[in-house]
Design a protein around this motif. Structure first.
Motif, PDB file in Angstrom:
ATOM      1  N   ILE A   1      -0.596   2.443   0.310  1.00 10.92           N
ATOM      2  CA  ILE A   1      -1.628   2.456  -0.973  1.00 10.92           C
ATOM      3  C   ILE A   1      -1.942   0.984  -1.434  1.00 10.92           C
ATOM      4  O   ILE A   1      -3.016   0.745  -1.810  1.00 10.92           O
ATOM      5  CB  ILE A   1      -0.755   3.068  -2.296  1.00 10.92           C
ATOM      6  CG1 ILE A   1      -0.736   4.622  -1.857  1.00 10.92           C
ATOM      7  CG2 ILE A   1      -1.424   3.023  -3.609  1.00 10.92           C
ATOM      8  CD1 ILE A   1       0.238   5.657  -2.585  1.00 10.92           C
ATOM      9  N   VAL A   2      -1.091  -0.079  -1.494  1.00 12.42           N
ATOM     10  CA  VAL A   2      -1.334  -1.469  -1.987  1.00 12.42           C
ATOM     11  C   VAL A   2      -2.267  -2.103  -0.739  1.00 12.42           C
ATOM     12  O   VAL A   2      -3.032  -2.662  -1.370  1.00 12.42           O
ATOM     13  CB  VAL A   2       0.127  -1.986  -1.859  1.00 12.42           C
ATOM     14  CG1 VAL A   2      -0.073  -3.715  -1.913  1.00 12.42           C
ATOM     15  CG2 VAL A   2       1.068  -1.812  -2.964  1.00 12.42           C
ATOM     16  N   GLY A   3      -1.955  -1.564   0.547  1.00  8.90           N
ATOM     17  CA  GLY A   3      -2.961  -2.270   1.457  1.00  8.90           C
ATOM     18  C   GLY A   3      -4.561  -1.884   1.144  1.00  8.90           C
ATOM     19  O   GLY A   3      -5.495  -2.547   1.439  1.00  8.90           O
ATOM     20  N   GLY A   4      -4.597  -0.649   0.838  1.00 12.86           N
ATOM     21  CA  GLY A   4      -6.017  -0.022   0.542  1.00 12.86           C
ATOM     22  C   GLY A   4      -6.410  -0.479  -0.589  1.00 12.86           C
ATOM     23  O   GLY A   4      -7.710  -0.797  -0.848  1.00 12.86           O
ATOM     24  N   SER A   5      -5.377  -0.771  -1.739  1.00  6.79           N
ATOM     25  CA  SER A   5      -6.171  -1.548  -2.799  1.00  6.79           C
ATOM     26  C   SER A   5      -6.708  -3.144  -2.471  1.00  6.79           C
ATOM     27  O   SER A   5      -7.730  -3.374  -2.938  1.00  6.79           O
ATOM     28  CB  SER A   5      -5.009  -1.611  -4.076  1.00  6.79           C
ATOM     29  OG  SER A   5      -5.489  -2.333  -4.901  1.00  6.79           O
ATOM     30  N   VAL A   6      -6.018  -3.781  -1.664  1.00 10.15           N
ATOM     31  CA  VAL A   6      -6.401  -5.250  -1.209  1.00 10.15           C
ATOM     32  C   VAL A   6      -7.522  -4.730  -0.271  1.00 10.15           C
ATOM     33  O   VAL A   6      -8.491  -5.756  -0.636  1.00 10.15           O
ATOM     34  CB  VAL A   6      -5.013  -5.808  -0.389  1.00 10.15           C
ATOM     35  CG1 VAL A   6      -5.842  -6.968   0.011  1.00 10.15           C
ATOM     36  CG2 VAL A   6      -3.712  -6.123  -1.281  1.00 10.15           C
TER      37      VAL A   6
ATOM     38  N   GLY B   1     -16.231  -0.258  -0.795  1.00  6.34           N
ATOM     39  CA  GLY B   1     -14.966  -0.703  -1.084  1.00  6.34           C
ATOM     40  C   GLY B   1     -14.171   0.550  -1.720  1.00  6.34           C
ATOM     41  O   GLY B   1     -12.998   0.818  -1.655  1.00  6.34           O
ATOM     42  N   VAL B   2     -14.854   1.326  -2.673  1.00 14.73           N
ATOM     43  CA  VAL B   2     -14.229   2.538  -3.324  1.00 14.73           C
ATOM     44  C   VAL B   2     -13.859   3.472  -2.265  1.00 14.73           C
ATOM     45  O   VAL B   2     -12.795   4.083  -2.192  1.00 14.73           O
ATOM     46  CB  VAL B   2     -15.135   2.922  -4.444  1.00 14.73           C
ATOM     47  CG1 VAL B   2     -14.598   4.310  -4.885  1.00 14.73           C
ATOM     48  CG2 VAL B   2     -15.226   1.989  -5.482  1.00 14.73           C
ATOM     49  N   VAL B   3     -14.780   3.788  -1.351  1.00 17.97           N
ATOM     50  CA  VAL B   3     -14.439   4.732  -0.196  1.00 17.97           C
ATOM     51  C   VAL B   3     -13.322   4.307   0.474  1.00 17.97           C
ATOM     52  O   VAL B   3     -12.425   5.119   0.856  1.00 17.97           O
ATOM     53  CB  VAL B   3     -15.901   4.765   0.597  1.00 17.97           C
ATOM     54  CG1 VAL B   3     -15.509   5.684   1.924  1.00 17.97           C
ATOM     55  CG2 VAL B   3     -16.997   5.645  -0.084  1.00 17.97           C
ATOM     56  N   LEU B   4     -13.214   3.094   1.052  1.00 16.66           N
ATOM     57  CA  LEU B   4     -12.225   2.530   1.755  1.00 16.66           C
ATOM     58  C   LEU B   4     -10.791   2.686   1.018  1.00 16.66           C
ATOM     59  O   LEU B   4      -9.747   3.147   1.394  1.00 16.66           O
ATOM     60  CB  LEU B   4     -12.378   1.332   2.378  1.00 16.66           C
ATOM     61  CG  LEU B   4     -13.318   0.956   3.148  1.00 16.66           C
ATOM     62  CD1 LEU B   4     -13.580  -0.507   3.629  1.00 16.66           C
ATOM     63  CD2 LEU B   4     -13.083   1.644   4.663  1.00 16.66           C
ATOM     64  N   GLN B   5     -10.854   2.218  -0.284  1.00 13.72           N
ATOM     65  CA  GLN B   5      -9.840   2.108  -1.147  1.00 13.72           C
ATOM     66  C   GLN B   5      -9.411   3.528  -1.419  1.00 13.72           C
ATOM     67  O   GLN B   5      -8.080   3.872  -1.172  1.00 13.72           O
ATOM     68  CB  GLN B   5      -9.884   1.483  -2.497  1.00 13.72           C
ATOM     69  CG  GLN B   5      -8.527   1.647  -3.232  1.00 13.72           C
ATOM     70  CD  GLN B   5      -8.865   0.760  -4.574  1.00 13.72           C
ATOM     71  OE1 GLN B   5      -9.801   0.173  -4.642  1.00 13.72           O
ATOM     72  NE2 GLN B   5      -7.843   0.851  -5.574  1.00 13.72           N
ATOM     73  N   SER B   6      -9.905   4.553  -1.513  1.00 10.35           N
ATOM     74  CA  SER B   6      -9.858   5.971  -1.867  1.00 10.35           C
ATOM     75  C   SER B   6      -9.290   6.553  -0.477  1.00 10.35           C
ATOM     76  O   SER B   6      -8.120   7.387  -0.614  1.00 10.35           O
ATOM     77  CB  SER B   6     -10.831   6.720  -2.335  1.00 10.35           C
ATOM     78  OG  SER B   6     -11.309   6.331  -3.411  1.00 10.35           O
ATOM     79  N   THR B   7      -9.919   6.230   0.748  1.00  7.95           N
ATOM     80  CA  THR B   7      -9.139   6.868   1.720  1.00  7.95           C
ATOM     81  C   THR B   7      -7.988   6.465   2.184  1.00  7.95           C
ATOM     82  O   THR B   7      -7.001   7.348   2.629  1.00  7.95           O
ATOM     83  CB  THR B   7     -10.231   6.532   2.872  1.00  7.95           C
ATOM     84  OG1 THR B   7     -11.680   6.995   2.629  1.00  7.95           O
ATOM     85  CG2 THR B   7      -9.920   7.360   4.203  1.00  7.95           C
ATOM     86  N   VAL B   8      -7.578   5.329   2.092  1.00  9.88           N
ATOM     87  CA  VAL B   8      -6.411   4.689   2.278  1.00  9.88           C
ATOM     88  C   VAL B   8      -5.299   5.213   1.285  1.00  9.88           C
ATOM     89  O   VAL B   8      -4.287   5.387   1.618  1.00  9.88           O
ATOM     90  CB  VAL B   8      -6.349   3.092   2.478  1.00  9.88           C
ATOM     91  CG1 VAL B   8      -4.956   2.620   2.778  1.00  9.88           C
ATOM     92  CG2 VAL B   8      -7.390   2.657   3.694  1.00  9.88           C
ATOM     93  N   THR B   9      -5.850   5.306  -0.096  1.00 14.52           N
ATOM     94  CA  THR B   9      -4.749   5.643  -1.036  1.00 14.52           C
ATOM     95  C   THR B   9      -4.344   7.298  -0.504  1.00 14.52           C
ATOM     96  O   THR B   9      -3.309   7.619  -0.710  1.00 14.52           O
ATOM     97  CB  THR B   9      -5.542   5.773  -2.048  1.00 14.52           C
ATOM     98  OG1 THR B   9      -5.755   4.183  -2.630  1.00 14.52           O
ATOM     99  CG2 THR B   9      -4.665   6.186  -3.309  1.00 14.52           C
ATOM    100  N   ALA B  10      -5.442   8.048  -0.202  1.00 20.17           N
ATOM    101  CA  ALA B  10      -5.068   9.397   0.084  1.00 20.17           C
ATOM    102  C   ALA B  10      -4.050   9.507   1.330  1.00 20.17           C
ATOM    103  O   ALA B  10      -3.279  10.204   1.348  1.00 20.17           O
ATOM    104  CB  ALA B  10      -6.295  10.138   0.671  1.00 20.17           C
ATOM    105  N   VAL B  11      -4.312   8.566   2.330  1.00 19.60           N
ATOM    106  CA  VAL B  11      -3.511   8.430   3.394  1.00 19.60           C
ATOM    107  C   VAL B  11      -1.935   8.182   2.818  1.00 19.60           C
ATOM    108  O   VAL B  11      -0.734   8.711   3.167  1.00 19.60           O
ATOM    109  CB  VAL B  11      -3.873   7.441   4.414  1.00 19.60           C
ATOM    110  CG1 VAL B  11      -2.789   7.205   5.663  1.00 19.60           C
ATOM    111  CG2 VAL B  11      -5.263   7.981   5.345  1.00 19.60           C
ATOM    112  N   GLY B  12      -1.878   6.984   2.143  1.00 24.96           N
ATOM    113  CA  GLY B  12      -0.544   6.673   1.615  1.00 24.96           C
ATOM    114  C   GLY B  12       0.245   7.796   0.788  1.00 24.96           C
ATOM    115  O   GLY B  12       1.106   7.956   0.831  1.00 24.96           O
ATOM    116  N   PHE B  13      -0.622   8.653  -0.255  1.00 28.69           N
ATOM    117  CA  PHE B  13      -0.046   9.717  -0.809  1.00 28.69           C
ATOM    118  C   PHE B  13       0.485  10.665   0.083  1.00 28.69           C
ATOM    119  O   PHE B  13       1.318  11.408  -0.022  1.00 28.69           O
ATOM    120  CB  PHE B  13      -1.209  10.161  -1.836  1.00 28.69           C
ATOM    121  CG  PHE B  13      -0.886   9.567  -2.999  1.00 28.69           C
ATOM    122  CD1 PHE B  13      -0.007   9.078  -3.808  1.00 28.69           C
ATOM    123  CD2 PHE B  13      -1.975   8.871  -3.597  1.00 28.69           C
ATOM    124  CE1 PHE B  13       0.178   8.652  -4.950  1.00 28.69           C
ATOM    125  CE2 PHE B  13      -2.088   8.177  -4.793  1.00 28.69           C
ATOM    126  CZ  PHE B  13      -0.826   8.188  -5.443  1.00 28.69           C
TER     127      PHE B  13
END
Length: 102
Positions: free
Chosen positions: A48-53, A68-80
């Motif tokens: 999740i932190v990596g997606g934010s960065v 940026g929003v698409v990438l962050q949201s996708t990586v955040t979903a994977v983190g969750f």
């Protein structure tokens, strides 16, 4: 820069600081106990932190807010998803705790 750049930067900074602290504490707990669930928690929060960065970097360096929003949201979903997995992981190694009297 758009009108929301300061708010996006503040939110990403808060995510990196708090999520990084949780990932660090979970990692330390994993090393101490050997629990697979704690390892998954550390990896999930780290993701999740990596997606934010990643999302913040794309927005800041590339100027592409939507990407940026698409990438962050996708990586955040994977983190969750990884965090969800941690809730179902069996604890493989249980260590004995020493009772300390004060």
């Amino acid at each position: 820069m758009n009108d929301y750049a300061l708010f996006i930067a503040a939110a990403n900074t808060a995510t990196v600081r708090t999520g990084g602290a949780v990932a660090l504490l979970a990692s330390r707990a994993f090393r101490r106990t050997g629990s697979a669930a704690l390892r998954a928690v550390a990896v999930g929060f780290g993701t999740i932190v990596g997606g934010s960065v990643l999302g913040g970097g794309v927005h800041l360096l590339g100027g592409a807010v939507a990407l940026g929003v698409v990438l962050q949201s996708t990586v955040t979903a994977v983190g969750f998803g990884i965090l969800l997995y941690s809730l179902y992981t069996e604890t493989a190694a249980v260590t004995e705790r020493t009772k300390i009297s004060i």
